[in-house]
Design a protein around this motif. Structure first.
Motif, mmCIF file in Angstrom:
data_model
loop_
_atom_site.group_PDB
_atom_site.id
_atom_site.type_symbol
_atom_site.label_atom_id
_atom_site.label_comp_id
_atom_site.label_asym_id
_atom_site.label_seq_id
_atom_site.Cartn_x
_atom_site.Cartn_y
_atom_site.Cartn_z
ATOM 1 N N LEU A 293 1.157 -0.946 0.276
ATOM 2 C CA LEU A 293 -0.191 0.357 -0.098
ATOM 3 C C LEU A 293 0.741 0.899 -0.324
ATOM 4 C CD1 LEU A 293 -2.571 1.839 0.050
ATOM 5 C CD2 LEU A 293 -3.156 0.704 2.317
ATOM 6 N N TYR A 294 1.310 1.648 -1.357
ATOM 7 C CA TYR A 294 1.996 2.822 -1.073
ATOM 8 C C TYR A 294 1.188 4.547 -1.206
ATOM 9 C CZ TYR A 294 6.157 4.313 -3.886
ATOM 10 O OH TYR A 294 6.921 4.982 -4.491
ATOM 11 N N ALA A 295 1.375 5.026 -1.063
ATOM 12 C CA ALA A 295 0.896 6.159 -0.350
ATOM 13 C C ALA A 295 1.148 7.379 -0.896
ATOM 14 C CB ALA A 295 -0.099 6.353 0.837
ATOM 15 N N ILE A 296 1.082 8.256 -2.293
ATOM 16 C CA ILE A 296 1.939 9.006 -2.950
ATOM 17 C C ILE A 296 0.853 11.021 -2.748
ATOM 18 C CG2 ILE A 296 2.118 10.266 -5.371
ATOM 19 C CD1 ILE A 296 2.264 7.915 -6.072
ATOM 20 N N VAL B 243 3.965 -2.159 -9.245
ATOM 21 C CA VAL B 243 3.512 -1.325 -8.508
ATOM 22 C C VAL B 243 2.319 -0.229 -9.371
ATOM 23 C CG1 VAL B 243 2.622 0.290 -7.020
ATOM 24 C CG2 VAL B 243 4.777 -0.711 -6.729
ATOM 25 N N ALA B 244 0.829 -1.006 -9.463
ATOM 26 C CA ALA B 244 -0.361 -0.543 -10.579
ATOM 27 C C ALA B 244 -0.903 1.007 -9.421
ATOM 28 C CB ALA B 244 -1.749 -1.406 -10.182
ATOM 29 N N ILE B 245 -1.252 1.523 -10.497
ATOM 30 C CA ILE B 245 -0.751 3.187 -10.562
ATOM 31 C C ILE B 245 -2.499 4.166 -10.379
ATOM 32 C CG2 ILE B 245 0.620 4.370 -11.603
ATOM 33 C CD1 ILE B 245 0.825 6.205 -8.975
ATOM 34 N N GLY B 246 -2.462 4.388 -10.551
ATOM 35 C CA GLY B 246 -3.989 5.482 -11.508
ATOM 36 C C GLY B 246 -5.122 5.198 -11.035
ATOM 37 N N VAL C 130 -0.422 -1.798 -5.024
ATOM 38 C CA VAL C 130 -1.318 -0.715 -5.374
ATOM 39 C C VAL C 130 -0.610 1.131 -4.987
ATOM 40 C CG1 VAL C 130 -3.537 -1.890 -5.929
ATOM 41 C CG2 VAL C 130 -2.757 -0.411 -3.452
ATOM 42 N N ALA C 131 -0.128 1.458 -5.998
ATOM 43 C CA ALA C 131 -0.624 3.009 -5.643
ATOM 44 C C ALA C 131 -2.029 3.958 -5.685
ATOM 45 C CB ALA C 131 0.272 3.550 -5.621
#
Length: 209
Positions: A8-11, A161-164, A182-183
């Motif tokens: 769980l990649y938080a931006i 890492v899937a993003i969007g 996921v990001a």
């Protein structure tokens, strides 16, 4: 290369978080289950970025969570961040690796299968891939979709890492492709209750993994 929990990649997003709320927002995300924090700011000067990244680094250190800085190798080194994430138009990956060494994490954004294939021979620790769904946090983000993500998972030798546009309602579709990480930006930092939003997303991810 470093081992890192990318699940769980938080931006961070400067349009969603006021500077004075940055530490609290990051702390809530970590408390809710974020495993990585990326500091991303596209419209701030170097001094502002250094100050903000320093604030975030203190929070991340408190909880033992890695801090990745988007694009800016100099800021990452200045605040002793755990890593850097670069895009296709940023400084060449091999140059970045030479600058940061192998003790820091290096991530690379990819948008198509050709870039994913190329990344297999690059000195990166993971790749980001997207946009999986439509998103408002990145200008002109081309939607790659779930089917392409399935191909990426088969093709990539790096963790993906899937993003969007990922949120607690559609994250299961992402996990069903075999992607374990996921990001997210808006799904966490766009919420009025960052802690609860992160916890809810984390619960779905853990169940889906």
């Amino acid at each position: 290369m470093k081992q890192i929990d990318l699940s769980l990649y938080a931006i961070t997003d400067e349009n969603l978080i006021k500077p004075e709320n940055l530490a609290e927002a990051v702390e809530q995300a970590i408390s809710g289950g974020a495993t990585v924090i990326q500091y991303r700011a596209k419209n701030k000067n170097s001094r502002q970025m250094y100050q903000e990244a320093t604030v975030i680094k203190k929070v991340c250190d408190k909880y033992g969570i890695p801090l990745i800085v988007n694009d800016r190798v100099d800021i990452a080194i200045a605040v002793n961040a755990d890593g850097v994430h670069v895009g296709q138009e940023d400084l060449d990956v091999e140059v970045v690796r030479r600058i940061i060494g192998f003790d820091r994490i290096l991530g690379l954004s990819t948008k198509n299968l050709e870039q994913v294939k190329k990344a297999n021979s690059l000195p990166v620790d993971y790749i980001g891939f997207g946009s999986i769904f439509p998103t408002t946090t990145k200008e002109n983000a081309k939607v790659s979709g779930i089917e392409t993500l399935k191909e990426v998972i088969k093709l990539s030798i790096q963790p993906v890492v899937a993003i969007g546009g990922i949120n607690h309602k559609n994250v299961i579709e992402v996990l069903e492709t075999g992607c374990k990480n996921v990001a997210v930006v808006s799904a966490i930092f766009g919420s009025d209750d960052i802690y609860s939003a992160t916890k809810k997303l984390k619960a779905v991810i853990e169940k889906g993994r």
